[in-house]
Scaffold this active site. Structure first.
Site, short mmCIF file in Angstrom:
data_model
loop_
_atom_site.label_atom_id
_atom_site.label_comp_id
_atom_site.label_asym_id
_atom_site.label_seq_id
_atom_site.Cartn_x
_atom_site.Cartn_y
_atom_site.Cartn_z
N GLY A 16 0.95 -1.32 -0.02
CA GLY A 16 -0.04 0.01 -0.14
C GLY A 16 0.83 1.23 0.12
CB SER A 45 -3.09 2.42 -0.50
OG SER A 45 -2.41 2.26 0.76
CG LEU A 47 -10.21 0.15 -1.22
CD1 LEU A 47 -10.95 -0.72 0.02
CD2 LEU A 47 -11.09 -0.28 -2.45
CB ALA A 48 -7.97 6.60 0.07
N GLY A 50 -12.07 10.13 -0.17
CA GLY A 50 -12.19 11.72 0.31
C GLY A 50 -11.08 12.32 -0.19
N GLY A 51 -9.66 12.20 0.26
CA GLY A 51 -8.44 12.98 -0.12
C GLY A 51 -7.27 12.82 0.98
CD GLU A 115 -12.85 13.61 4.20
OE1 GLU A 115 -13.35 12.46 4.43
OE2 GLU A 115 -11.83 13.50 3.33
CG HIS A 230 -16.48 5.91 7.44
ND1 HIS A 230 -17.77 6.30 6.99
CD2 HIS A 230 -15.76 6.77 6.74
CE1 HIS A 230 -17.52 7.80 6.07
NE2 HIS A 230 -16.24 7.89 6.17
NE ARG A 271 -14.22 9.54 8.98
CZ ARG A 271 -13.06 9.25 7.96
NH1 ARG A 271 -12.30 8.14 8.65
NH2 ARG A 271 -13.04 9.75 6.78
CG HIS A 332 -13.35 3.47 7.50
ND1 HIS A 332 -13.31 3.33 6.28
CD2 HIS A 332 -12.78 4.81 7.44
CE1 HIS A 332 -12.90 4.14 5.35
NE2 HIS A 332 -12.26 5.05 6.20
NE ARG A 367 -8.57 7.14 9.56
CZ ARG A 367 -9.00 7.49 8.19
NH1 ARG A 367 -8.36 8.29 7.47
NH2 ARG A 367 -9.93 6.72 7.98
CB SER A 372 -5.00 7.18 7.54
OG SER A 372 -6.17 7.36 6.50
CG LEU A 373 -4.55 8.28 1.98
CD1 LEU A 373 -5.46 9.02 0.65
CD2 LEU A 373 -3.92 6.87 1.29
C1 FAD Z 1 -12.76 2.73 1.65
C2 FAD Z 1 -11.84 3.32 2.26
C3 FAD Z 1 -11.68 4.66 2.11
C4 FAD Z 1 -10.64 5.54 2.64
N1 FAD Z 1 -10.39 7.02 2.44
C5 FAD Z 1 -9.67 7.55 2.96
C6 FAD Z 1 -9.15 8.75 2.64
O1 FAD Z 1 -9.98 9.48 1.86
N2 FAD Z 1 -8.02 9.48 2.94
C7 FAD Z 1 -7.11 8.86 3.81
O2 FAD Z 1 -6.36 9.61 4.37
N3 FAD Z 1 -7.32 7.68 4.30
C8 FAD Z 1 -8.42 6.71 3.87
N4 FAD Z 1 -8.68 5.53 4.03
C9 FAD Z 1 -7.57 4.84 5.05
C10 FAD Z 1 -6.50 4.60 4.19
O3 FAD Z 1 -6.68 4.36 2.74
C11 FAD Z 1 -5.50 3.51 4.80
O4 FAD Z 1 -5.19 3.74 6.18
C12 FAD Z 1 -4.19 3.74 4.14
O5 FAD Z 1 -4.20 3.60 2.86
C13 FAD Z 1 -3.32 2.25 4.63
O6 FAD Z 1 -2.11 2.17 4.13
P1 FAD Z 1 -1.10 0.97 4.53
O7 FAD Z 1 0.06 1.19 3.31
O8 FAD Z 1 -1.15 1.09 5.65
O9 FAD Z 1 -2.32 -0.50 4.17
P2 FAD Z 1 -2.71 -0.94 2.79
O10 FAD Z 1 -3.02 0.18 1.73
O11 FAD Z 1 -4.09 -1.70 3.07
O12 FAD Z 1 -1.96 -2.32 2.27
C14 FAD Z 1 -1.54 -3.34 2.86
C15 FAD Z 1 -0.90 -4.14 2.32
O13 FAD Z 1 -0.17 -5.24 3.19
C16 FAD Z 1 -0.22 -6.33 2.48
N5 FAD Z 1 -0.40 -7.62 3.36
C17 FAD Z 1 -1.27 -7.80 4.40
N6 FAD Z 1 -0.99 -8.78 5.42
C18 FAD Z 1 0.10 -9.22 4.62
C19 FAD Z 1 0.97 -10.41 4.86
N7 FAD Z 1 0.72 -11.22 5.94
N8 FAD Z 1 1.93 -10.76 4.00
C20 FAD Z 1 1.98 -10.05 3.03
N9 FAD Z 1 1.47 -8.73 2.75
C21 FAD Z 1 0.56 -8.66 3.49
C22 FAD Z 1 -1.46 -6.18 1.51
O14 FAD Z 1 -1.47 -7.37 0.64
C23 FAD Z 1 -1.47 -4.69 1.13
O15 FAD Z 1 -0.55 -4.83 0.06
C24 FAD Z 1 -9.53 4.91 3.41
C25 FAD Z 1 -9.58 3.55 3.53
C26 FAD Z 1 -10.89 2.84 3.07
C27 FAD Z 1 -10.77 1.30 3.37
#
Ligand code: FAD
Length: 394
Positions: A16, A45, A47-48, A50-51, A115, A230, A271, A332, A367, A372-373
């Site tokens: 992500g 990541s 799916l985000a 809003g922004g 937001e 959420h 939220r 969420h 949060r 979070s992004l």
């Molecule tokens: C629907 C939705 C809308 C959102 N909108 C927003 C927004 O508008 N703005 C904002 O700031 N945030 C938003 N968020 C939150 C934000 O998207 C996430 O918090 C952020 O993208 C998390 O990034 P990450 O890199 O930590 O994890 P992720 O992007 O979830 O990536 C996790 C990675 O870990 C891998 N993984 C997991 N377990 C294992 C394992 N055991 N072995 C190998 N790989 C593994 C997965 O395959 C994936 O590649 C939203 C979230 C959702 C669900």
């Protein structure tokens, strides 16, 4: 079964934004291995909607800081919040160099949205698919780096630990090929825990695997009970991931209605407070959902700013420009996680954690939307810089 031994300099578990941005900030002459449990584009990541927040004008610092603290019930780590806010503009400029396109007006100036919990407009967006816009550009950049090897459908199932230090991980592929991956530093970027819930906006593969391992190895964790619900996901009786109706829809004017078509709360509160109000209303109404009315938003704004929400709802039988939609709260985001310092280092030598899996205290108990992004990438870069500094000293 034959086991393969791999020896990258660094192994990053997760593709992500946090994993990708960490990899892109590590030296170009280092050997980096990245794993993803599922397809590369199956991360939250992508799916985000809003922004992403930014401190664009210095005079917004105090308000942005206060909004983040207030949403987090003042349990936030103040140092982490300051770092995040002060690093935001540099991060946005860097994302733009990767080709990320944020919405601009006719003069080429960024347009900001708002937001819940924000006292001002300070969120950059790309339609209602900001996460996809950012993550796809970072993914493409990582794929083009010759020093980064990326493995899809490969799951970490254990850590390798020697004399109390993390020396890598164990993983298996979908075909049950086994890998022992020995690395100087390991970075956990495995995202959230939504896969453990029946109703969640997250990908079901995100099951908190790193947290599980942290517990097994006595690595410090924090606030494992701080889970964000959420307020508004499209109500459905089908199994699987719940579709998010972004908070910026309410930021642009959408209102919540009870079964009698009456407003029952301030839609722009943080939220957790809006979620509580919706749950109480559902109980009072004896309903499984409340209604969200987007009609106060001009049709043109709906079609331009929220085209994917419009399309998805249409496919599911609702024209949001004409009728309210049923919405329900769902799991969420995970504020807790593996405890890290402001350089994303865990309590175990050799081991870092970044993104939603980590807890550096930025979000406190709840949060603030669109933090979070930003937090994921700011602290992923700090992990990379800390590794570089440590390597320089060796
Ligand atoms: C629907 C939705 C809308 C959102 N909108 C927003 C927004 O508008 N703005 C904002 O700031 N945030 C938003 N968020 C939150 C934000 O998207 C996430 O918090 C952020 O993208 C998390 O990034 P990450 O890199 O930590 O994890 P992720 O992007 O979830 O990536 C996790 C990675 O870990 C891998 N993984 C997991 N377990 C294992 C394992 N055991 N072995 C190998 N790989 C593994 C997965 O395959 C994936 O590649 C939203 C979230 C959702 C669900």
């Amino acid at each position: 079964m034959k086991k393969q031994l791999l020896h990258p300099d660094y192994v990053i578990v997760g593709c992500g934004v946090s994993g990708l941005y960490c990899a892109l900030n590590l030296p170009k002459d280092s050997d980096i291995l990245m794993l993803s449990k599922d397809a590369f584009d199956h991360s939250d990541s992508f799916l985000a909607q809003g922004g992403i927040c930014v401190l664009w004008n210095e005079d917004d610092f105090d308000d942005y800081f206060e909004d983040t603290m207030k949403a987090g019930h003042y349990e936030n780590n103040r140092e982490s919040v300051k770092i995040m806010i002060n690093s935001s503009k540099e991060l946005i400029n860097d994302l733009v160099t990767y080709g990320v396109d944020f919405h601009k007006d006719e003069n080429g100036e960024f347009v900001f949205t708002k937001e819940g919990g924000h006292s001002k407009k300070r969120i950059l967006f790309h339609e209602d698919i900001t996460g996809e816009e950012i993550t796809s550009h970072l993914l493409e950049a990582a794929k083009q780096r010759e020093n980064i090897t990326m493995m899809e459908y490969t799951t970490m199932y254990d850590l390798m630990v020697a004399n109390g230090r993390c020396i890598g991980i164990k993983a298996h592929s979908k075909k049950d090929e086994l890998y022992d991956i020995n690395a100087k530093y390991t970075i956990l970027a495995t995202g959230g825990i939504g896969g453990l819930y029946r109703h969640s906006t997250n990908f079901p593969i995100l099951t908190g695997d790193s947290i599980n391992l942290a517990k097994r190895y006595g690595i410090e964790t924090e606030h494992l009970d701080y889970v964000q619900i959420h307020p508004t996901t499209l109500f459905s009786t089908k199994p699987g991931r719940r579709f998010l109706i972004s908070e910026s829809v309410r930021g642009e004017g959408a209102i919540l209605l009870n079964k009698d078509g009456e407003r029952f709360c301030n839609e722009l509160l943080p939220r957790d407070i809006v979620t509580k109000a919706i749950k109480e209303q559902m109980k009072d109404d004896h309903m499984e959902y409340v209604m969200l009315d987007m009609s106060p938003i001009p049709k043109e704004t709906i079609l331009n700013h929220f085209p994917h929400i419009y399309e998805y709802c249409l496919e599911n039988g609702y024209d949001v420009t004409k009728q309210p939609i049923p919405v329900v709260p769902a799991q969420h985001y995970f504020m807790g996680g593996i405890k890290v310092n402001t350089n994303s280092h865990t309590s175990m030598p050799g081991l870092y954690a970044v993104g939603e899996t980590a807890c550096n205290g930025v979000h406190g108990k709840n949060r603030l939307a669109s933090n979070s992004l930003l937090e994921s990438m700011v602290f992923a870069k700090r992990a990379a810089l800390d590794i570089i500094a440590k390597e320089g000293k060796q």
